[in-house]
Motif scaffolding. Structure first.
Motif, mmCIF file in Angstrom:
data_model
loop_
_atom_site.group_PDB
_atom_site.id
_atom_site.type_symbol
_atom_site.label_atom_id
_atom_site.label_comp_id
_atom_site.label_asym_id
_atom_site.label_seq_id
_atom_site.Cartn_x
_atom_site.Cartn_y
_atom_site.Cartn_z
ATOM 1 N N ASN A 112 38.875 57.353 20.271
ATOM 2 C CA ASN A 112 37.828 57.420 18.876
ATOM 3 C C ASN A 112 37.225 58.619 19.075
ATOM 4 O O ASN A 112 36.883 59.115 18.472
ATOM 5 N N ASP A 132 29.165 55.357 14.629
ATOM 6 C CA ASP A 132 30.132 55.308 13.393
ATOM 7 C C ASP A 132 31.038 55.986 14.284
ATOM 8 O O ASP A 132 32.362 55.771 14.405
ATOM 9 N N SER A 135 33.893 54.842 16.371
ATOM 10 C CA SER A 135 34.653 53.857 15.684
ATOM 11 C C SER A 135 35.925 54.538 14.758
ATOM 12 O O SER A 135 35.929 55.779 15.582
ATOM 13 N N PRO A 490 34.906 49.547 9.274
ATOM 14 C CA PRO A 490 34.448 49.485 10.509
ATOM 15 C C PRO A 490 33.030 50.217 11.269
ATOM 16 O O PRO A 490 32.746 50.085 12.040
ATOM 17 N N ALA A 493 29.948 47.769 12.205
ATOM 18 C CA ALA A 493 30.369 47.166 13.182
ATOM 19 C C ALA A 493 29.055 47.551 13.730
ATOM 20 O O ALA A 493 28.772 46.648 14.617
ATOM 21 N N SER A 494 27.908 48.706 13.792
ATOM 22 C CA SER A 494 26.823 48.945 14.446
ATOM 23 C C SER A 494 26.150 47.575 13.868
ATOM 24 O O SER A 494 25.048 47.115 15.032
ATOM 25 N N TYR A 559 36.410 42.922 15.463
ATOM 26 C CA TYR A 559 36.158 43.659 15.418
ATOM 27 C C TYR A 559 36.306 45.285 16.881
ATOM 28 O O TYR A 559 35.764 46.010 17.324
ATOM 29 N N LEU A 562 38.374 48.374 16.098
ATOM 30 C CA LEU A 562 37.446 49.186 15.424
ATOM 31 C C LEU A 562 36.736 49.443 15.704
ATOM 32 O O LEU A 562 36.069 50.986 15.567
ATOM 33 N N ALA A 563 35.753 49.073 16.523
ATOM 34 C CA ALA A 563 34.404 49.381 17.029
ATOM 35 C C ALA A 563 34.609 48.809 18.845
ATOM 36 O O ALA A 563 33.323 47.722 18.703
#
Length: 715
Positions: A112, A132, A135, A490, A493-494, A559, A562-563
């Motif tokens: 990523n 971001d 991710s 995505p 996720a933060s 997730y 994704l992250a």
């Protein structure tokens, strides 16, 4: 959210955790706090008064070692199978996220970071970067690197399914073993019969006697008819309060009892007050006994009865068979443990229970929909630009770096956590009016309600609101929705990471510190305790803690690809939870009931749901990232996962529904030659008497007035 905002939230919650751990390590050693931090040991007489020494004022980690030591068998013997199942949820999560963490941190995260779909990472000023960029959104569209994420989804799915099969089989075998090793229990030989038809001039007790002696003559043993005791319970509560006041008044110094109060005799003597309290208590006690006597008559019977049998197999046969041609009569349910019975339930009729279930469903839906309001408010706080639009007068304050970091990184999760604190007690109340016959069933139902309420509002309502509800204008142009979801979903996720840190780390630390009981203890210390007061040992609120564990499991599974940055925070949470809850089971919580592992199917089904949700997200992400072949190859994965779940439901779920004939008959044969069974059956005939109808013994002079109101032969 930028990295500095996450670090601010991380610093605040890490500091709170250290503070709570330090305070707990010191306060737990003080004898005055034993009732808060080790009530179970205190009630069992295992805690010892220690002499004061300097070490009592210093924080020490010795409790961690003691919490680590007990084996699972020792935990099973002391806390029951439900506690073992609870700890297995944590162990399962640790195993999943250890593997997912290795893949996510050492494989997916570097991939990523090397992308530049959103922006290139500025390592010189890392704290100003958006989360971001860590991710999958930062991986270029159509990049072959996305196949690494595809492979990770397959590997983790297969690994989780293998773990779920192993755990389901393990808990199932534990449940059967636990049953075989248990002594004869009243609920194993008893069922609850409701909607009993009654003819004119015949009592409910006579109807039950005639029916079961006619249709179950070889196995029927006895029965206990349920009575309406709501009014009696209120009288008992009032009598207890008067009794405590009277005892407190009697323990005062002799001089203070007979001093005159006020002037000119306007206020009564303390001696007169004592006589007034004694008179009120005697009147309340007499009214209670008269009400018990009236309630024990046939006129106050409810058309429900606990029916006991001579064998477990006989009780199971009666439970599983339809008793009447009319399926709405002679309805049978498993009887809970006698101390687990929820007696207020029996005041509801068949139609009343049906209506209450419908109303509870509507109430849960309404509550879930209304909760979207604070969710939207929380998302507004997480979006600083949107907050400046809503409240332009705060622009100068929001320009301060630390303030903006606290508002976007810490405050949203904290507000959502405070709102979610209301859900468990509300859901437990709704379950209590739904018609369940035991406290364990009420908590199990509340656990389901809290779980799905939390998933909808924290995951769907909160996570998706950041990508959909905050960009209403995009909904008017459907062509832009897929592109928006590919980046925004995505990116949420933060918020999930911040929520895990705030709701996870801090909540598990407050579980150890027991903030509310500690504050209540400080407030009640000035009050004089009666020598008759027993130490109150709480039980673990499964309906509150299991949904939290499963929600974090949902975050991690959906997730991790994704992250992957979320996984280390989850691992820290579950490591803390493992030690802290073991400590609480040893020192604080005592089981109030035993379901023998019935919470595990909830865990299994939620894990399957998490996997299917992950597959659905992966399908959309690979499509929007212009990797159509990966999207096509993902399609078999949810199908195979659901087939795996169907197999597990056929193979293991029946074990959690009812014990097999083989198991019951084998256990009955073991008890056949047991000389103590005659004594057990004698106790069984009175095991399900309503506690509200048992004789009261508050008076110091025990006489004929406190003799039992219900003779042991009445069934």
């Amino acid at each position: 959210m930028i990295v500095s905002a996450l670090l601010t939230s991380l610093g605040i919650n890490f500091g709170l955790c250290i503070l709570f751990f330090t305070l707990y390590s010191v306060l737990r050693k003080q004898p005055s706090n034993y009732e808060v931090y080790m009530p179970r040991l205190l009630a069992d007489g295992l805690s010892q008064q220690r002499r004061f020494n300097l070490q009592m004022l210093l924080p020490t980690p010795g409790w961690v070692r003691r919490a680590w030591q007990p084996s699972e068998e020792e935990m099973l013997a002391s806390a029951g199978l439900d506690a073992v199942v609870f700890m297995r949820i944590i162990i399962l999560s640790l195993r999943i996220f250890c593997v997912a963490g290795i893949i996510g941190i050492f494989v997916l995260l570097p991939v990523n970071c090397t992308g530049n779909q959103l922006a290139s990472i500025d390592f010189a000023n890392l704290t100003s970067d958006s989360l971001d960029v860590f991710s999958i959104s930062n991986v270029n569209n159509g990049s072959n690197k996305l196949w690494i994420h595809f492979s990770a989804v397959y590997i983790v799915t297969v690994f989780i399914c293998c773990l779920l099969y192993y755990e389901y089989r393990y808990i199932s075998s534990k449940r059967v073993t636990y049953f075989h090793s248990s002594k004869p229990q009243p609920h194993q030989f008893t069922i609850l019969v409701r909607s009993i038809p009654v003819s004119v001039g015949i009592s409910v007790s006579d109807s039950v006697e005639r029916f079961f002696t006619q249709y179950h003559p070889s196995t029927y043993l006895s029965h206990v008819v349920v009575h309406r005791t709501g009014k009696i319970r209120n009288l008992i509560s009032n009598t207890k309060k008067l009794y405590k006041r009277l005892i407190h008044f009697r323990t005062e110094s002799p001089q203070s009892k007979f001093e005159c109060g006020g002037c000119c005799g306007l206020f009564p003597h303390k001696g007169d007050l004592l006589e007034q309290y004694e008179k009120k208590f005697e009147d309340s006690e007499e009214n209670l006994r008269l009400e018990q006597s009236d309630t024990s008559s046939a006129g106050e019977e409810v058309r429900a009865a606990f029916v006991s049998f001579k064998s477990r197999y006989g009780a199971a046969t009666a439970f599983h068979m339809q008793q009447s041609v009319n399926p709405t009569q002679w309805l049978t349910e498993k009887a809970p443990e006698p101390h687990d019975v929820y007696w207020p339930f029996f005041s509801s009729s068949f139609m009343g229970r049906w209506i209450s279930k419908l109303l509870v469903v509507l109430a849960c839906i309404s509550l879930t929909v209304l909760f979207i309001i604070p969710v939207l408010f929380v998302q507004g706080l997480a979006n600083l630009a949107q907050l400046e639009v809503w409240f332009p007068f705060l622009k100068s304050i929001l320009s301060i770096t630390f303030v903006s970091q606290v508002i976007t990184g810490y405050l949203p999760s904290l507000i959502l956590l405070l709102f979610l604190k209301m859900a468990p007690p509300i859901m437990k109340f709704l379950s209590s009016i739904q018609g369940y016959i035991s406290n364990s069933e009420i908590e199990k139902s509340a656990c389901d309600k809290v779980l799905w309420f939390t998933i909808w509002n924290v995951f769907f309502g909160n996570v998706l609101s950041g990508s959909v509800f905050t960009q209403i204008s995009i909904l008017l142009e459907p062509k832009k929705i897929p592109a928006m979801l590919a980046v925004s979903v995505p990116a949420q996720a933060s918020f999930c990471i911040a929520y895990v840190v705030t709701s996870g780390w801090t909540s598990v630390a407050t579980e150890l510190f027991r903030m509310i009981p500690f504050i209540c203890s400080l407030i009640s210390k000035p009050c004089v305790r009666s020598s008759d007061d027993e130490v109150e040992v709480p039980s673990l609120p499964y309906h509150k803690d299991i949904p939290r564990l499963l929600l974090f499991g949902l975050f991690g599974i959906t997730y991790f690809f994704l992250a992957p940055l979320i996984v280390p925070f989850l691992l820290i949470y579950f490591c803390l939870a493992y030690i802290i809850y073991r400590n609480q089971f040893i020192n604080v919580y005592a089981p109030k009931y035993e379901t023998a592992g019935k919470y595990w199917p909830i865990v299994h089904h939620l894990m399957i749901f998490s996997l299917v949700l992950m597959h659905a997200i992966a399908l959309g992400i690979f499509t929007l990232k212009k990797l159509p072949l990966a999207s096509t190859l993902i399609i078999p994965l949810p199908v195979l996962t659901l087939l795996f779940n169907a197999y597990c439901s056929k193979r293991f779920l029946p074990i959690f529904t009812a014990y097999s004939a083989e198991t019951l008959i084998k256990k009955d044969r073991e008890d056949h030659n047991d000389a103590t069974m005659a004594e057990f059956f004698a106790r069984l005939e009175t095991a399900y008497f309503d506690p509200a109808l048992l004789p009261i013994q508050y008076s110091t002079n025990y006489d004929s007035r406190t003799s039992p109101l219900l003779p042991s032969t009445e069934v």
